[in-house]
Design a protein around this motif. Structure first.
Motif, PDB file in Angstrom:
ATOM      1  N   LEU A 180       0.834  -1.212   0.000  1.00  0.00           N
ATOM      2  CA  LEU A 180       0.000   0.000   0.000  1.00  0.00           C
ATOM      3  C   LEU A 180       0.861   1.252   0.000  1.00  0.00           C
ATOM      4  O   LEU A 180       0.363   2.352   0.152  1.00  0.00           O
ATOM      5  CB  LEU A 180      -0.910   0.018   1.219  1.00  0.00           C
ATOM      6  CG  LEU A 180      -2.261  -0.645   1.019  1.00  0.00           C
ATOM      7  CD1 LEU A 180      -3.079  -0.551   2.281  1.00  0.00           C
ATOM      8  CD2 LEU A 180      -3.003   0.013  -0.125  1.00  0.00           C
ATOM      9  N   LYS A 181       2.163   1.048  -0.118  1.00  0.00           N
ATOM     10  CA  LYS A 181       3.130   2.140  -0.043  1.00  0.00           C
ATOM     11  C   LYS A 181       2.966   2.955   1.248  1.00  0.00           C
ATOM     12  O   LYS A 181       3.074   4.179   1.256  1.00  0.00           O
ATOM     13  CB  LYS A 181       3.005   3.045  -1.268  1.00  0.00           C
ATOM     14  CG  LYS A 181       3.271   2.267  -2.542  1.00  0.00           C
ATOM     15  CD  LYS A 181       4.233   2.932  -3.474  1.00  0.00           C
ATOM     16  CE  LYS A 181       3.882   4.335  -3.772  1.00  0.00           C
ATOM     17  NZ  LYS A 181       4.800   5.002  -4.678  1.00  0.00           N
ATOM     18  N   LEU A 182       2.692   2.247   2.319  1.00  0.00           N
ATOM     19  CA  LEU A 182       2.608   2.899   3.635  1.00  0.00           C
ATOM     20  C   LEU A 182       3.986   2.830   4.245  1.00  0.00           C
ATOM     21  O   LEU A 182       4.236   2.079   5.175  1.00  0.00           O
ATOM     22  CB  LEU A 182       1.646   2.139   4.533  1.00  0.00           C
ATOM     23  CG  LEU A 182       0.179   2.310   4.231  1.00  0.00           C
ATOM     24  CD1 LEU A 182      -0.628   1.392   5.097  1.00  0.00           C
ATOM     25  CD2 LEU A 182      -0.208   3.758   4.463  1.00  0.00           C
ATOM     26  N   LEU A 183       4.894   3.610   3.679  1.00  0.00           N
ATOM     27  CA  LEU A 183       6.276   3.416   4.055  1.00  0.00           C
ATOM     28  C   LEU A 183       6.712   4.374   5.137  1.00  0.00           C
ATOM     29  O   LEU A 183       6.214   5.501   5.226  1.00  0.00           O
ATOM     30  CB  LEU A 183       7.152   3.597   2.816  1.00  0.00           C
ATOM     31  CG  LEU A 183       6.819   2.588   1.718  1.00  0.00           C
ATOM     32  CD1 LEU A 183       7.532   2.936   0.434  1.00  0.00           C
ATOM     33  CD2 LEU A 183       7.184   1.189   2.166  1.00  0.00           C
ATOM     34  N   GLU A 233       1.667   9.781  -3.161  1.00  0.00           N
ATOM     35  CA  GLU A 233       0.768   9.557  -2.013  1.00  0.00           C
ATOM     36  C   GLU A 233      -0.673   9.866  -2.409  1.00  0.00           C
ATOM     37  O   GLU A 233      -1.594   9.115  -2.120  1.00  0.00           O
ATOM     38  CB  GLU A 233       1.145  10.492  -0.862  1.00  0.00           C
ATOM     39  CG  GLU A 233       2.235   9.983   0.048  1.00  0.00           C
ATOM     40  CD  GLU A 233       1.752   8.894   0.999  1.00  0.00           C
ATOM     41  OE1 GLU A 233       0.904   9.190   1.856  1.00  0.00           O
ATOM     42  OE2 GLU A 233       2.220   7.759   0.872  1.00  0.00           O
ATOM     43  N   ARG A 271      -4.108   7.265  -2.704  1.00  0.00           N
ATOM     44  CA  ARG A 271      -5.223   7.383  -1.762  1.00  0.00           C
ATOM     45  C   ARG A 271      -6.482   6.611  -2.144  1.00  0.00           C
ATOM     46  O   ARG A 271      -7.035   5.906  -1.306  1.00  0.00           O
ATOM     47  CB  ARG A 271      -5.560   8.859  -1.540  1.00  0.00           C
ATOM     48  CG  ARG A 271      -4.701   9.521  -0.512  1.00  0.00           C
ATOM     49  CD  ARG A 271      -5.436  10.576   0.279  1.00  0.00           C
ATOM     50  NE  ARG A 271      -6.120  11.552  -0.534  1.00  0.00           N
ATOM     51  CZ  ARG A 271      -7.441  11.714  -0.547  1.00  0.00           C
ATOM     52  NH1 ARG A 271      -8.190  10.967   0.219  1.00  0.00           N
ATOM     53  NH2 ARG A 271      -7.999  12.625  -1.307  1.00  0.00           N
ATOM     54  N   ARG A 290      -6.165   2.902  -1.359  1.00  0.00           N
ATOM     55  CA  ARG A 290      -6.067   2.512   0.052  1.00  0.00           C
ATOM     56  C   ARG A 290      -7.454   2.327   0.633  1.00  0.00           C
ATOM     57  O   ARG A 290      -8.324   3.176   0.456  1.00  0.00           O
ATOM     58  CB  ARG A 290      -5.311   3.582   0.846  1.00  0.00           C
ATOM     59  CG  ARG A 290      -3.866   3.635   0.452  1.00  0.00           C
ATOM     60  CD  ARG A 290      -3.098   4.618   1.312  1.00  0.00           C
ATOM     61  NE  ARG A 290      -1.689   4.602   0.921  1.00  0.00           N
ATOM     62  CZ  ARG A 290      -0.862   5.610   1.087  1.00  0.00           C
ATOM     63  NH1 ARG A 290      -1.289   6.708   1.657  1.00  0.00           N
ATOM     64  NH2 ARG A 290       0.395   5.509   0.711  1.00  0.00           N
ATOM     65  N   THR A 339      -0.828   5.520  11.306  1.00  0.00           N
ATOM     66  CA  THR A 339      -0.636   4.589  10.186  1.00  0.00           C
ATOM     67  C   THR A 339      -1.989   4.106   9.678  1.00  0.00           C
ATOM     68  O   THR A 339      -2.217   4.027   8.469  1.00  0.00           O
ATOM     69  CB  THR A 339       0.201   3.377  10.641  1.00  0.00           C
ATOM     70  OG1 THR A 339       1.273   3.849  11.430  1.00  0.00           O
ATOM     71  CG2 THR A 339       0.713   2.606   9.456  1.00  0.00           C
ATOM     72  N   ARG A 365      -3.515   6.722   7.592  1.00  0.00           N
ATOM     73  CA  ARG A 365      -2.907   6.757   6.251  1.00  0.00           C
ATOM     74  C   ARG A 365      -3.416   5.602   5.407  1.00  0.00           C
ATOM     75  O   ARG A 365      -3.749   5.771   4.240  1.00  0.00           O
ATOM     76  CB  ARG A 365      -1.380   6.668   6.349  1.00  0.00           C
ATOM     77  CG  ARG A 365      -0.714   7.953   6.753  1.00  0.00           C
ATOM     78  CD  ARG A 365       0.793   7.760   6.860  1.00  0.00           C
ATOM     79  NE  ARG A 365       1.422   7.515   5.564  1.00  0.00           N
ATOM     80  CZ  ARG A 365       2.600   6.915   5.420  1.00  0.00           C
ATOM     81  NH1 ARG A 365       3.280   6.504   6.466  1.00  0.00           N
ATOM     82  NH2 ARG A 365       3.108   6.735   4.215  1.00  0.00           N
ATOM     83  N   ALA A 366      -3.473   4.419   6.026  1.00  0.00           N
ATOM     84  CA  ALA A 366      -3.923   3.234   5.289  1.00  0.00           C
ATOM     85  C   ALA A 366      -5.360   3.398   4.824  1.00  0.00           C
ATOM     86  O   ALA A 366      -5.750   2.874   3.795  1.00  0.00           O
ATOM     87  CB  ALA A 366      -3.786   1.995   6.164  1.00  0.00           C
ATOM     88  N   LYS A 367      -6.131   4.155   5.592  1.00  0.00           N
ATOM     89  CA  LYS A 367      -7.528   4.359   5.231  1.00  0.00           C
ATOM     90  C   LYS A 367      -7.668   5.281   4.030  1.00  0.00           C
ATOM     91  O   LYS A 367      -8.773   5.526   3.565  1.00  0.00           O
ATOM     92  CB  LYS A 367      -8.297   4.967   6.414  1.00  0.00           C
ATOM     93  CG  LYS A 367      -8.849   3.925   7.373  1.00  0.00           C
ATOM     94  CD  LYS A 367      -9.143   4.515   8.728  1.00  0.00           C
ATOM     95  CE  LYS A 367     -10.512   5.116   8.826  1.00  0.00           C
ATOM     96  NZ  LYS A 367     -10.769   5.645  10.187  1.00  0.00           N
ATOM     97  N   GLY A 368      -6.557   5.825   3.561  1.00  0.00           N
ATOM     98  CA  GLY A 368      -6.623   6.674   2.382  1.00  0.00           C
ATOM     99  C   GLY A 368      -7.244   8.020   2.670  1.00  0.00           C
ATOM    100  O   GLY A 368      -7.813   8.651   1.787  1.00  0.00           O
ATOM    101  N   LEU A 369      -7.126   8.491   3.897  1.00  0.00           N
ATOM    102  CA  LEU A 369      -7.678   9.805   4.232  1.00  0.00           C
ATOM    103  C   LEU A 369      -6.784  10.894   3.640  1.00  0.00           C
ATOM    104  O   LEU A 369      -5.583  10.703   3.504  1.00  0.00           O
ATOM    105  CB  LEU A 369      -7.753   9.968   5.753  1.00  0.00           C
ATOM    106  CG  LEU A 369      -8.564   8.909   6.491  1.00  0.00           C
ATOM    107  CD1 LEU A 369      -8.501   9.150   7.983  1.00  0.00           C
ATOM    108  CD2 LEU A 369     -10.001   8.914   6.011  1.00  0.00           C
ATOM    109  N   GLU A 393      -4.408  14.091   3.387  1.00  0.00           N
ATOM    110  CA  GLU A 393      -3.327  14.509   4.294  1.00  0.00           C
ATOM    111  C   GLU A 393      -3.806  15.434   5.396  1.00  0.00           C
ATOM    112  O   GLU A 393      -3.428  15.291   6.555  1.00  0.00           O
ATOM    113  CB  GLU A 393      -2.264  15.263   3.496  1.00  0.00           C
ATOM    114  CG  GLU A 393      -1.366  14.403   2.661  1.00  0.00           C
ATOM    115  CD  GLU A 393       0.074  14.833   2.807  1.00  0.00           C
ATOM    116  OE1 GLU A 393       0.304  16.017   3.127  1.00  0.00           O
ATOM    117  OE2 GLU A 393       0.968  14.002   2.629  1.00  0.00           O
TER     118      GLU A 393
END
Ligand SMILES: Nc1ncnc2c1ncn2[C@@H]1O[C@H](COP(=O)(O)OP(=O)(O)OP(=O)(O)O)[C@@H](O)[C@H]1O
Ligand code: SF4
Ligand SMILES: [Mg+2]
Lengths: 324, 383
Positions: free
Chosen positions: A56-59, A82, A86, A89, B283, B286-290, B292
């Motif tokens: 998921l490129k959650l780096l 990023e 989105r 994700r 994290t 972020r993973a939820k695609g919210l 920034e």
């Protein structure tokens, strides 16, 4: 024949640290079909979480994808920004994290945190509809829907884990990655949760990647299993093959460390030594310092990750032919 | 929650009386008394000075005066000020306190807001040149010698640039034929600020369930409408120009107080935010695609705010002492100024009054922050 939704090719990811470069994921390739479940197994620190987060490129800030492709339904994630990542994700790929206990924000009601995901990706929900959806999800994972208006600290560990699973399923993703979703829970809850996750997966028809350091846990729920060692995928085959005909000496060692109650008595071959520090990975085959079958070529050259027949992949100069 | 507040109020009352006794003792320990101010006045004989002391009750033993003081205090009587004789102390406080409250509350709110906003951005975008400039600048201002800085601000903005008036509360020329007293206008301004904050807060709470996109429109619309109503009412009342005059005088002291205190909030927010950004729920966000901004504000900053709010309590003392000095420098006729002059002339009732005001204010502010915290952090259960 179901469609391949995820195709990872030669994925390589590094962490830059003050001490040097940690090669946490090195040249990893695998595919995942629609509705399929893949298990990733390996000792702590071998890069399982790094692979999962790369998908998921959650780096982390210091992580760099050095090369390779992550093709999800044809789109390569690697060059995406990023902002471009989105929409994928959660909507397409969601995760249940290793530290699921702390993956809920303490200051918001649990239900609202799920609704947030729904609003972000499915926008069309009114508040009443969104609550209806959360009720559905809570019922699905075995939580009382009345709990949605409570805060995370009012939940027990198991309940939080279920809530996190409900959240992962909220947008009907194509793929859910469960990174050791149960390590923090006691054994009985662990087992029940995993089985439920499996049932849900089959019911919804999504794909799953299960990650664990415990091959026994993985075995119960995975169609195929990938074995990782020191940042590399060393063997990949159907769960059945891994169990009965492991090819890579590391897998053989893992399997024999796995006590079988019904099978014939085997000599318990425990692995001596520690996995290597990924700051200084060993030359050639990364397993050679601990491998009982290592020879000169193993120290010099990296073995190729290739098909040993019927989609059974392994990277070893001296493949074993054991039947367990 | 109600039980907690009751408990705290009891605690506050105890603390308050302790403070009262201690302050009284300290004032008592000061050498001399009010009548000795006239020591060098050749027209006042010893007998006359003694008569003054006696008329002010200064010839009675201290413990007797203390208990009489407590007695009158409980009846709401803080005595008569020596220096503003024969004005009662309460009267002076009622006139002065709103000015100090306004100065203090607006500078605290502004510096909290600015410090929080900048600190949040610093943590979010680390390692920019801006970070060094703001950090060094902020710390410099935070540690600067306040009176010097106040004079510098006056010299720059009031004297050289002439953007603001030099000190004081109003421009006398403008107020000469004003229909009402400055204090009336000022108190109405305070009331307006209070009503507007309550209305807006209620509005925000009522509309928080609306979906994200429409919520923004509704919020800004509400704020715009509120502002329009306020401007309309003040314009219609004919007191608008007077209110603006007071606001104009208020700006430079608020700016000064804000500048010397925002860095504390800023640095704390930055650290707290950096810590929060490492949390697992970030994290997840972020993973939820919210977006920034949502991750930064709704998830990270909202949690990072908690220790910053706690620190507000500790910065109270700093803000109060800074306030006294700032009032002095800007000749702002508030409580700080009263406290200073009454200490100089040994106007004991006035000084006690000023100290009592400070104590009540500090204790109540503390309580407010505690209650606020309970609303901000659902894990806190008082009671
Ligand atoms: N942000 C980081 N910076 C530097 N090194 C890191 C970072 N994150 C992980 N590593 C290192 O990368 C390697 C792989 O870590 P990873 O977390 O992917 O392993 P894992 O298989 O998930 O282990 P575990 O079972 O303990 O979760 C480890 O050696 C770890 O120390
Ligand atoms: S390549 Fe050599 S060292 Fe590596 S696992 Fe195979 S036999 Fe062992
Ligand atoms: Mg891990």
């Amino acid at each position: 024949m179901s469609e391949t939704i995820l195709r990872v090719e030669n994925l390589t990811m590094h962490y830059t640290t003050r001490a040097g470069i940690v090669s946490a994921v090195d040249d990893v390739s695998f595919t995942l079909d629609e509705g399929e479940s893949l298990g990733l197994v390996g000792e702590s620190g071998c890069g399982k979480t790094s692979v999962a987060n790369s998908l998921l490129k959650l780096l982390a800030d210091n992580a760099v994808i050095k090369g390779g492709q992550i093709r999800f339904k044809g789109t390569d994630f690697v060059p995406l920004s990023e902002e471009e990542m989105r929409p994928y994700r959660w909507r397409n790929i969601s995760m249940v994290f290793q530290a699921a206990m702390n993956s809920l924000n303490p200051v918001y009601r649990v239900g609202d945190q799920i609704i947030e995901a729904l609003e972000t990706h499915l926008g069309l929900y009114s508040h009443a509809q969104a609550r209806q959806r959360v009720t559905e999800l809570f019922t699905m994972v075995g939580l009382d829907p009345a709990l949605m208006d409570q805060y995370p600290h009012e939940y027990s560990g198991g309940m939080r884990q279920r809530a996190v699973i409900a959240m992962a399923l909220s947008c009907n993703p194509d793929l859910v990655i469960a990174d050791e979703p149960t390590t923090a829970l006691d054994v009985i809850v662990q087992d029940a949760l995993l089985r439920q996750l499996k049932t849900l997966q089959e019911m919804i028809g999504m794909s799953m990647i299960y990650i664990s350091h415990d091959i026994a846990v993985i075995a119960e729920v995975s169609d195929r299993i990938g074995v990782m060692y020191a940042g590399k995928l060393v063997e990949l085959a159907s769960a059945d093959e891994i169990f009965h005909h492991p090819v890579h000496p590391y897998t053989v060692a893992l399997m024999s460390a796995f006590p079988s109650v019904t099978g014939p008595k085997r000599e318990l071959q425990t692995l001596a030594g520690e996995p290597p520090n990924l700051l200084y990975p060993p030359s050639g085959c990364r397993f050679h310092p601990r491998c009982p079958f290592a020879t000169e070529i193993c120290r010099q050259q990296e073995p190729e990750f290739k098909d040993h027949g019927g989609g059974h992949y392994a990277a070893c100069w001296h493949p074993q032919e054991v039947t367990v | 929650m109600a039980r907690y507040i009751a408990q705290r109020l009891l605690q506050i009352i105890l603390t308050f009386f302790l403070f009262l006794a201690l302050s009284y003792m300290l004032l008592e320990a000061m050498p001399g008394d009010f009548s000795q101010l006239f020591l060098q006045d050749p027209k006042l004989t010893l007998a006359q000075r003694e008569a003054i002391a006696a008329s002010l009750g200064l010839n009675r033993p201290p413990h007797e005066r203390f208990f009489r003081y407590i007695g009158s205090f409980l009846r709401g009587d803080l005595g008569v000020s020596f220096q503003y004789y024969p004005r009662p102390v309460v009267d002076v406080i009622l006139e002065r306190a709103p000015r100090t409250l306004m100065l203090f509350i607006s500078s605290t709110v502004v510096s909290f807001y600015v410090g929080f906003f900048v600190g949040k951005l610093l943590a979010w975008r680390r390692g920019r040149v801006l970070e060094y400039i703001t950090t060094v600048g902020g710390v410099t201002l935070y540690t600067v010698f306040t009176p010097w800085f106040g004079l510098l601000m006056i010299w720059l903005f009031a004297f050289t640039l002439d953007w603001f008036p030099i000190g004081k509360f109003i421009t006398p020329r403008l107020w000469r034929d004003a229909p009402v007293e400055a204090n009336v206008v000022f108190n109405r301004m305070l009331l307006t600020a209070l009503v507007v904050s309550i209305v807006l807060l209620t509005w925000f709470i009522l509309t928080r369930r609306i979906d994200t996109r429409r919520r923004r429109v509704v919020h800004w619309g509400g704020m715009g409408l509120g502002l329009a109503v306020v401007v309309g009412i003040w314009g219609a009342s004919g007191l608008g120009p007077y209110a603006l005059n007071i606001l104009h005088h208020l700006m430079l002291p608020v700016l000064t107080l804000t500048l010397i205190s925002f860095a504390g909030t800023m640095l704390l927010t930055r650290n707290s935010m950096l810590e929060t950004l490492r949390e697992d729920y970030i994290t997840t966000a972020r993973a939820k695609g919210l977006p920034e901004k949502v991750i930064r504000d709704k998830h990270a900053a909202r949690n990072a705010m908690l220790p910053v709010v706690t620190s507000l309590v500790f910065s109270l003392a700093f803000a109060l002492s800074g306030g006294v000095i700032t009032e002095g420098v800007f000749s702002w006729p508030g409580m700080g100024e009263v406290l200073l002059t009454s200490a100089v002339v040994q106007d004991i009732p006035m000084m006690m009054g000023a100290l009592i005001f400070t104590a009540i204010f500090a204790l109540l502010a503390h309580l407010v922050v505690d209650i606020l915290y309970a609303f901000l952090d659902p894990r806190i259960r008082y009671g």
